[in-house]
Design a protein around this motif. Sequence first.
Motif, PDB file in Angstrom:
ATOM      1  N   ARG A  10     -11.419  -7.067  -2.922  1.00 15.64           N
ATOM      2  CA  ARG A  10     -10.172  -6.312  -3.048  1.00 15.64           C
ATOM      3  C   ARG A  10      -9.238  -6.602  -1.882  1.00 15.64           C
ATOM      4  N   LEU A  11      -9.786  -6.586  -0.681  1.00 21.49           N
ATOM      5  CA  LEU A  11      -8.960  -6.839   0.500  1.00 21.49           C
ATOM      6  C   LEU A  11      -8.454  -8.267   0.511  1.00 21.49           C
ATOM      7  N   ALA A  12      -9.312  -9.200   0.090  1.00 16.67           N
ATOM      8  CA  ALA A  12      -8.905 -10.608   0.072  1.00 16.67           C
ATOM      9  C   ALA A  12      -7.763 -10.835  -0.913  1.00 16.67           C
ATOM     10  N   VAL A  13      -7.849 -10.194  -2.083  1.00 17.75           N
ATOM     11  CA  VAL A  13      -6.780 -10.338  -3.077  1.00 17.75           C
ATOM     12  C   VAL A  13      -5.482  -9.769  -2.535  1.00 17.75           C
ATOM     13  N   GLY A  14      -5.541  -8.583  -1.953  1.00 14.65           N
ATOM     14  CA  GLY A  14      -4.340  -7.977  -1.379  1.00 14.65           C
ATOM     15  C   GLY A  14      -3.731  -8.822  -0.288  1.00 14.65           C
ATOM     16  N   ALA A  15      -4.591  -9.349   0.591  1.00 13.40           N
ATOM     17  CA  ALA A  15      -4.098 -10.196   1.675  1.00 13.40           C
ATOM     18  C   ALA A  15      -3.500 -11.488   1.134  1.00 13.40           C
ATOM     19  N   ALA A  16      -4.123 -12.054   0.103  1.00 12.52           N
ATOM     20  CA  ALA A  16      -3.617 -13.299  -0.477  1.00 12.52           C
ATOM     21  C   ALA A  16      -2.241 -13.097  -1.109  1.00 12.52           C
ATOM     22  N   VAL A  17      -2.079 -11.988  -1.837  1.00 15.03           N
ATOM     23  CA  VAL A  17      -0.786 -11.708  -2.467  1.00 15.03           C
ATOM     24  C   VAL A  17       0.278 -11.487  -1.409  1.00 15.03           C
ATOM     25  N   LEU A 233      17.139  -1.358 -13.700  1.00 14.72           N
ATOM     26  CA  LEU A 233      16.156  -1.198 -12.633  1.00 14.72           C
ATOM     27  C   LEU A 233      14.895  -0.484 -13.115  1.00 14.72           C
ATOM     28  N   LEU A 234      15.024   0.385 -14.132  1.00 10.82           N
ATOM     29  CA  LEU A 234      13.900   1.210 -14.579  1.00 10.82           C
ATOM     30  C   LEU A 234      12.672   0.399 -14.979  1.00 10.82           C
ATOM     31  N   PRO A 235      12.771  -0.592 -15.871  1.00  5.50           N
ATOM     32  CA  PRO A 235      11.556  -1.333 -16.232  1.00  5.50           C
ATOM     33  C   PRO A 235      10.957  -2.101 -15.060  1.00  5.50           C
ATOM     34  N   LEU A 236      11.798  -2.590 -14.152  1.00  3.53           N
ATOM     35  CA  LEU A 236      11.287  -3.305 -12.980  1.00  3.53           C
ATOM     36  C   LEU A 236      10.505  -2.343 -12.082  1.00  3.53           C
ATOM     37  N   ALA A 237      11.043  -1.133 -11.906  1.00  2.00           N
ATOM     38  CA  ALA A 237      10.358  -0.144 -11.081  1.00  2.00           C
ATOM     39  C   ALA A 237       9.011   0.240 -11.679  1.00  2.00           C
ATOM     40  N   LEU A 238       8.953   0.374 -12.998  1.00  2.00           N
ATOM     41  CA  LEU A 238       7.680   0.719 -13.646  1.00  2.00           C
ATOM     42  C   LEU A 238       6.647  -0.387 -13.460  1.00  2.00           C
ATOM     43  N   LEU A 239       7.082  -1.633 -13.547  1.00  6.01           N
ATOM     44  CA  LEU A 239       6.159  -2.745 -13.309  1.00  6.01           C
ATOM     45  C   LEU A 239       5.605  -2.699 -11.891  1.00  6.01           C
ATOM     46  N   VAL A 240       6.473  -2.411 -10.929  1.00  7.85           N
ATOM     47  CA  VAL A 240       6.039  -2.344  -9.537  1.00  7.85           C
ATOM     48  C   VAL A 240       5.065  -1.180  -9.338  1.00  7.85           C
ATOM     49  N   LEU A 241       5.347  -0.031  -9.951  1.00  6.79           N
ATOM     50  CA  LEU A 241       4.448   1.113  -9.811  1.00  6.79           C
ATOM     51  C   LEU A 241       3.080   0.839 -10.437  1.00  6.79           C
ATOM     52  N   LEU A 242       3.067   0.127 -11.569  1.00  7.16           N
ATOM     53  CA  LEU A 242       1.785  -0.240 -12.176  1.00  7.16           C
ATOM     54  C   LEU A 242       0.988  -1.151 -11.247  1.00  7.16           C
ATOM     55  N   ALA A 243       1.670  -2.117 -10.642  1.00  5.24           N
ATOM     56  CA  ALA A 243       0.987  -3.012  -9.707  1.00  5.24           C
ATOM     57  C   ALA A 243       0.503  -2.260  -8.477  1.00  5.24           C
ATOM     58  N   GLY A 252      -1.963  -0.049   0.510  1.00  2.00           N
ATOM     59  CA  GLY A 252      -0.818  -0.008  -0.384  1.00  2.00           C
ATOM     60  C   GLY A 252      -0.016  -1.288  -0.452  1.00  2.00           C
ATOM     61  N   TRP A 253      -0.226  -2.198   0.474  1.00  2.23           N
ATOM     62  CA  TRP A 253       0.558  -3.432   0.552  1.00  2.23           C
ATOM     63  C   TRP A 253      -0.130  -4.576  -0.177  1.00  2.23           C
ATOM     64  N   GLY A 258       4.212  -8.213  -4.329  1.00  2.00           N
ATOM     65  CA  GLY A 258       4.159  -9.390  -5.193  1.00  2.00           C
ATOM     66  C   GLY A 258       4.860  -9.157  -6.520  1.00  2.00           C
ATOM     67  N   MET A 259       4.602  -8.020  -7.168  1.00  2.00           N
ATOM     68  CA  MET A 259       5.258  -7.713  -8.435  1.00  2.00           C
ATOM     69  C   MET A 259       6.755  -7.517  -8.242  1.00  2.00           C
ATOM     70  N   ALA A 260       7.151  -6.893  -7.138  1.00  3.15           N
ATOM     71  CA  ALA A 260       8.580  -6.690  -6.882  1.00  3.15           C
ATOM     72  C   ALA A 260       9.288  -8.027  -6.721  1.00  3.15           C
ATOM     73  N   ALA A 261       8.671  -8.951  -5.987  1.00  2.00           N
ATOM     74  CA  ALA A 261       9.281 -10.267  -5.794  1.00  2.00           C
ATOM     75  C   ALA A 261       9.425 -11.001  -7.118  1.00  2.00           C
ATOM     76  N   TRP A 262       8.372 -10.983  -7.929  1.00  2.00           N
ATOM     77  CA  TRP A 262       8.417 -11.708  -9.202  1.00  2.00           C
ATOM     78  C   TRP A 262       9.394 -11.063 -10.189  1.00  2.00           C
ATOM     79  N   SER A 263       9.284  -9.745 -10.379  1.00  2.00           N
ATOM     80  CA  SER A 263      10.102  -9.079 -11.396  1.00  2.00           C
ATOM     81  C   SER A 263      11.582  -9.103 -11.043  1.00  2.00           C
ATOM     82  N   PHE A 264      11.923  -8.858  -9.786  1.00  2.00           N
ATOM     83  CA  PHE A 264      13.328  -8.914  -9.387  1.00  2.00           C
ATOM     84  C   PHE A 264      13.859 -10.340  -9.504  1.00  2.00           C
ATOM     85  N   GLY A 265      13.035 -11.311  -9.132  1.00  2.00           N
ATOM     86  CA  GLY A 265      13.460 -12.696  -9.258  1.00  2.00           C
ATOM     87  C   GLY A 265      13.669 -13.094 -10.703  1.00  2.00           C
TER      88      GLY A 265
END
Length: 327
Positions: A10-17, A233-243, A252-253, A258-265
Motif C-alpha cells: 500500500r505504501l509503495a503504491v502511494g509513494a509511486a503515484v 468540476l463536480l464529476p472531476l471532484a467525485l473521481l478525486v474523492l473516490l481515489a 492521504g497523499w 494522481g487522479m486530480a492530475a489525470w482528470s483535470f488534464g
Amino acid sequence: MSRSAWRSVRLAVGAAVLGAVLWRTGTGPFVGGLRSLDLWTLALGAALAVPVTIACAWRWHLVARELGVGVDMGPAVASCYRAQFLNTTLPGGIVGDVHRGVRHGRDAGDAGRGLRAVVWERLAGQVVQVAIAIVVLLLLPSPVRSSVPAMLGVLAAGFVAAALVVRQVPLTGRISSVSRMLRAVRDDVRSSLLVRRVWPGVVLATTVAVAFHLSTYFVAARAVGVTTSPLKLLPLALLVLLAAGLPLNIAGWGPREGMAAWSFGAAGLGADQGVATAVAYGVIVLVANLPGAVVLVVASGRRGDVRSVEPSPSGQPHVAEGDRAHG
C-alpha cells in the motif's frame, strides 16, 4: 500475503503515484496549492467538516446499534474526529478507523463486533458514494463518461456473483472456516445494513457527507484559481474523492493527487491545476481534523470515551457499568 507485506505494498503504491505526479508536474503545483490557502479558507474548511463528522458518526451509531455494540452520538463524534485525524496523518488512510473500531469494541465488551461495525458502516458509505458518483458521471460530461456503462456492468456482475456465493452458504451442519466467515458476513449485512430503520439513514448520512466533502473541494479549487463551472468540476471532484478513499496512500497523499492530475488534464483544465487543488484540499482537510488531535490527547489518559449502550430488559438504553465513570 501477510499483513506487513500488504502494508508495504500500500505504501509503495502511494509513494509511486506521488512520485509519478512530482515527475510529471514538478513541485510548482504543490507549492502553489499551499500558497493559495489563507486563514479564511482554512476556517471555512473546518466549518464544512463539522456536518461531515456528525453524519459519519450518525451512520456508525445506526450500524453499531444493530450489531449490539451501540455508541452514543457525542462520543461517536469525538471518536470520528480522532479517527479522521489519524487517517490524515498516518500511512494507509485507515489506521484511525481500525483504532476506532477496536477501541470501541473493547469498551463495549466485544472487540470483534466493534471492529465489524466500523467496517460495515465504512463499506456502506463507500457503496453509496460510488452510487452517487455513477449517477453524476452518467449525467454530466467527464473524461470517463463513455466508460461508466462498462464499469457499471462489471460492478453489477460482481455484486450478483458475491450474492450467489453468500446465498449458498449452509445454515446448519459442519461448515468450513470460509463458509463460517461468509455466513457471518451475510448475517451482519442482513441485521445491520438491510433493516428498514438503518439503510435510509446510512444513505442520508453518506449523501450529506459527500455533499460537504464536495463543497470543501470546491473551496480548494476556487482558492487555487480554478474558474470552471461547478457542473464541470463536480464529476472531476467525485473521481478525486473516490481515489482518495483507496487505502493506497501515504497519510492521504498519492492516489488523490494522481487522479486530480489525470482528470483535470483530460478535462482540459491542466494537470497542474488539478494537483494544486488536491494539495489545497488535503491541507484544508488536515487542518479541519485537528480537533481529533485534541480528542487523542484528552483520551490518552483515560479509557471509555466511547460508551457502549446495551438494551435493558425494559428496552431502554443502558450504559455498561464499566463505562459509567467515563460518561
